[in-house]
Design an enzyme around this catalytic site. Structure first.
Site, PDB file in Angstrom:
ATOM      1  N   SER A   1      -1.346  -2.021   2.838  1.00 25.22           N
ATOM      2  CA  SER A   1      -0.325  -1.117   2.876  1.00 25.22           C
ATOM      3  C   SER A   1      -0.572   0.308   3.805  1.00 25.22           C
ATOM      4  O   SER A   1       0.476   0.980   3.923  1.00 25.22           O
ATOM      5  CB  SER A   1      -0.068  -0.568   1.513  1.00 25.22           C
TER       6      SER A   1
ATOM      7  N   LYS B   1       2.476   9.842   0.446  1.00 28.78           N
ATOM      8  CA  LYS B   1       3.111   8.741   0.023  1.00 28.78           C
ATOM      9  C   LYS B   1       3.622   9.018  -1.417  1.00 28.78           C
ATOM     10  O   LYS B   1       2.853   9.840  -2.155  1.00 28.78           O
ATOM     11  CB  LYS B   1       2.175   7.632  -0.032  1.00 28.78           C
TER      12      LYS B   1
ATOM     13  N   SER C   1       3.070  -1.237   2.492  1.00 31.84           N
ATOM     14  CA  SER C   1       4.209  -0.438   1.742  1.00 31.84           C
ATOM     15  C   SER C   1       4.497   1.015   1.837  1.00 31.84           C
ATOM     16  O   SER C   1       5.136   1.838   1.627  1.00 31.84           O
ATOM     17  CB  SER C   1       3.944  -0.518   0.225  1.00 31.84           C
TER      18      SER C   1
HETATM   19  N1  GLN Z   1       1.980  -6.094   0.713  1.00 28.27           N
HETATM   20  C1  GLN Z   1       0.859  -6.332  -0.211  1.00 28.27           C
HETATM   21  C2  GLN Z   1       1.512  -6.138  -1.585  1.00 28.27           C
HETATM   22  O1  GLN Z   1       2.620  -6.423  -1.797  1.00 28.27           O
HETATM   23  C3  GLN Z   1      -0.113  -5.237   0.112  1.00 28.27           C
HETATM   24  C4  GLN Z   1       0.541  -3.844  -0.741  1.00 28.27           C
HETATM   25  C5  GLN Z   1      -0.444  -2.550  -0.650  1.00 28.27           C
HETATM   26  O2  GLN Z   1      -1.452  -2.556  -0.123  1.00 28.27           O
HETATM   27  N2  GLN Z   1      -0.144  -1.696  -1.545  1.00 28.27           N
HETATM   28  O3  GLN Z   1       0.770  -6.474  -2.818  1.00 28.27           O
END
Ligand code: GLN
Length: 500
Positions: A178, A79, A154
């Site tokens: 994410s 990532k 994400s």
């Molecule tokens: N969708 C959640 C956020 O926007 C989780 C994102 C993540 O786990 N990095 O904060």
């Protein structure tokens, strides 16, 4: 069968026996990226030449009779918020579009020491804020099961590239879901380890009290093997877990006859779609068939989890991202008169709308007038949620629920309403607040063929039980064997992200 289609535990013995070379395996993965990634768009950067060079070095070592390492020759995608020395790491932000880290994250070092070969850096929501990869400042990633749908986020690129067979496995990061939510949307396995189990050194911080890096792969056994390579104490992460770790692949016994599975009733609320609920109920029946005892439990405070999460994560994000000031690295606006306006204009131009929303929200909840009302209250809710989990783990070995309330949604469907987007993580956020591990495993498909994920949670640092239950379920079902038909339209493809 092509080499890029194999799981880690299928390809490893072939490389160990020198039936195939590392170069052959990596080449097939790179060919696949070149053929398909113009459509899927999972990668921001493809490190083809570097990967082939490393592959040749690995083959030379094996030919000399050196023993194969635990992940020898496996293509891994990282990532793009995880630092790779000499390879640009953007966080999918314009702000870091040309940032080349001078060091490797601990996880990258450990994977490479274990013989894995980095083939590229994957797309994500900017600075890991989002649930669909549509907040990437580069481009959106497509869901390989249906190109009109999002891959989740994400870590959307990390999920899409694994199911599209553009990498044997990948790393994602998970602050509120994410890893697990995109794993569920793309029909793969994604593990968020306990807070502190995997070093965060070299991860671009989002909400540091919840961030964890974890493996994303095609099955549970692969995940266990990768976790073994990346987990464990690192003195460069102050929250790193210092104790001895179990043998994670050794604990994969498909026998769960003495296991008690708790199902929190709050995870089956009215926001849950019917198809996901039906698949989850069938999964519970399967577990009972396998001899597990399924009981209903309650986590009374989790209904406040999402609100607490957005207060805490935005507060931490606003503080973490303050380092992006255009002074030492990253984007710097031209033509500003003094340093204060240079910083303001650089941030204004370099950061995307969702990141700005979080910074504004985070600054607000931390301000003198508001921190007692919001930030301190959110911390109290967090403690109550942790206590809820501790109590149920006194009687249950693990907990289960759906990973996300729906299957992958249409691209553009939730971009205009951030609150709706946030709801996608309603079941994945509680484990981050409590620091416990969670894994998403495939548990079905809806009528349109979109994958559905089952989330399993266990007590802090009890990844052994988590993996064992996940493995038993997986071995008794076929959902993890599903593959999307990505051949359609592959000829239109013109290769992956920027090549280096
Ligand atoms: N969708 C959640 C956020 O926007 C989780 C994102 C993540 O786990 N990095 O904060």
């Amino acid at each position: 069968m092509k080499l890029n289609e194999l799981r880690a535990h299928e390809l490893l013995p072939m490389i160990e026996r020198q039936e195939v070379t590392v170069e052959e395996a990596v080449t097939e993965t790179l060919d696949r990226i070149a053929a398909i990634d113009g459509i899927i768009k999972a990668y921001i950067t493809v490190t083809g030449e570097r990967a082939l060079q490393r592959a040749k070095e690995a083959d030379a070592r094996l030919r000399k009779g050196e023993p194969p390492r635990p992940l020898e020759g496996l293509s891994v995608a990282i990532k793009d918020n995880i630092c790779t020395k000499g390879v640009r790491t953007t966080g999918a932000s314009r702000y870091l579009e040309d940032f080349i880290p001078p060091y490797d994250a601990t996880v990258v070092e450990r994977l490479e020491d274990a013989g894995a070969i980095v083939v590229g850096k994957t797309n994500m929501d900017e600075f890991a804020m989002g649930s669909s990869t549509e907040n990437s400042a580069m481009f959106p990633t497509k869901n390989p099961w249906n190109l009109q749908r999002v891959p989740g986020g994400s870590s959307g690129g990390s999920a899409a590239c694994v199911i599209a067979e553009e990498a044997v496995f990948s790393l994602g990061s998970d602050t509120g879901g994410s890893i697990r939510q995109p794993a569920s949307f793309c029909g793969i396995v994604g593990l968020k380890p306990s807070y502190g189990l995997v070093s965060r050194y070299g991860l671009i911080g989002y909400a540091s009290s919840m961030d964890q890096i974890g493996p994303m792969a095609r099955d549970v056994k692969d995940c266990a093997q990768i976790l073994q390579a990346i987990a464990g104490y690192d003195q460069r992460d102050s929250q790193s877990y210092p104790n001895e770790l179990p043998d994670y692949t050794g604990c994969l016994i498909p026998d769960i006859r003495n296991i008690t599975v708790g199902v929190p009733k709050e995870f089956l609320d009215e926001g849950l779609s019917k198809t996901v609920k039906d698949a989850f109920m069938k999964a519970l029946e399967k577990l009972e068939e396998l001899g597990a005892k399924v009981v209903e439990v309650s986590l009374p405070h989790v209904r406040h989890a999402l609100a607490a999460y957005y207060v805490i994560s935005s507060a931490e994000a606003s503080s973490n991202l303050a380092r992006l000031d255009g002074v030492r690295y990253g984007y710097r606006a031209a033509g500003c008169e003094d340093s204060a306006s240079m910083m303001a204009v650089s941030r204004g131009e370099g950061l995307g709308p969702e990141v700005k929303r979080r910074i504004v929200l985070g600054t607000y909840v931390l301000s003198e007038e508001n921190h007692k009302k919001y930030f301190n209250e959110a911390l109290k809710v967090r403690s109550l949620i942790s206590q809820d989990f501790q109590e149920v783990f006194e009687t249950c070995d693990c907990l289960m629920g759906p990973t996300s309330p729906t299957v992958a949604f249409e691209a553009g469907e939730k971009t205009r309403n951030p609150l709706e987007m946030y709801l996608s993580d309603v079941y994945t956020v509680p484990p981050n607040l409590a620091g416990i591990p969670g894994i998403s495993v495939p548990c079905g498909f809806d009528e349109e063929g979109m994958p559905i994920g089952l989330q399993i949670m266990a007590g802090q640092y009890d990844e052994a039980t988590l993996l064992r239950v996940a493995y038993a379920f997986e071995q008794a079902t076929d959902f993890h064997k599903g593959r999307p038909d990505t051949q359609k339209g592959a000829h239109e493809s013109a290769g992956g992200g920027r090549s280096v």
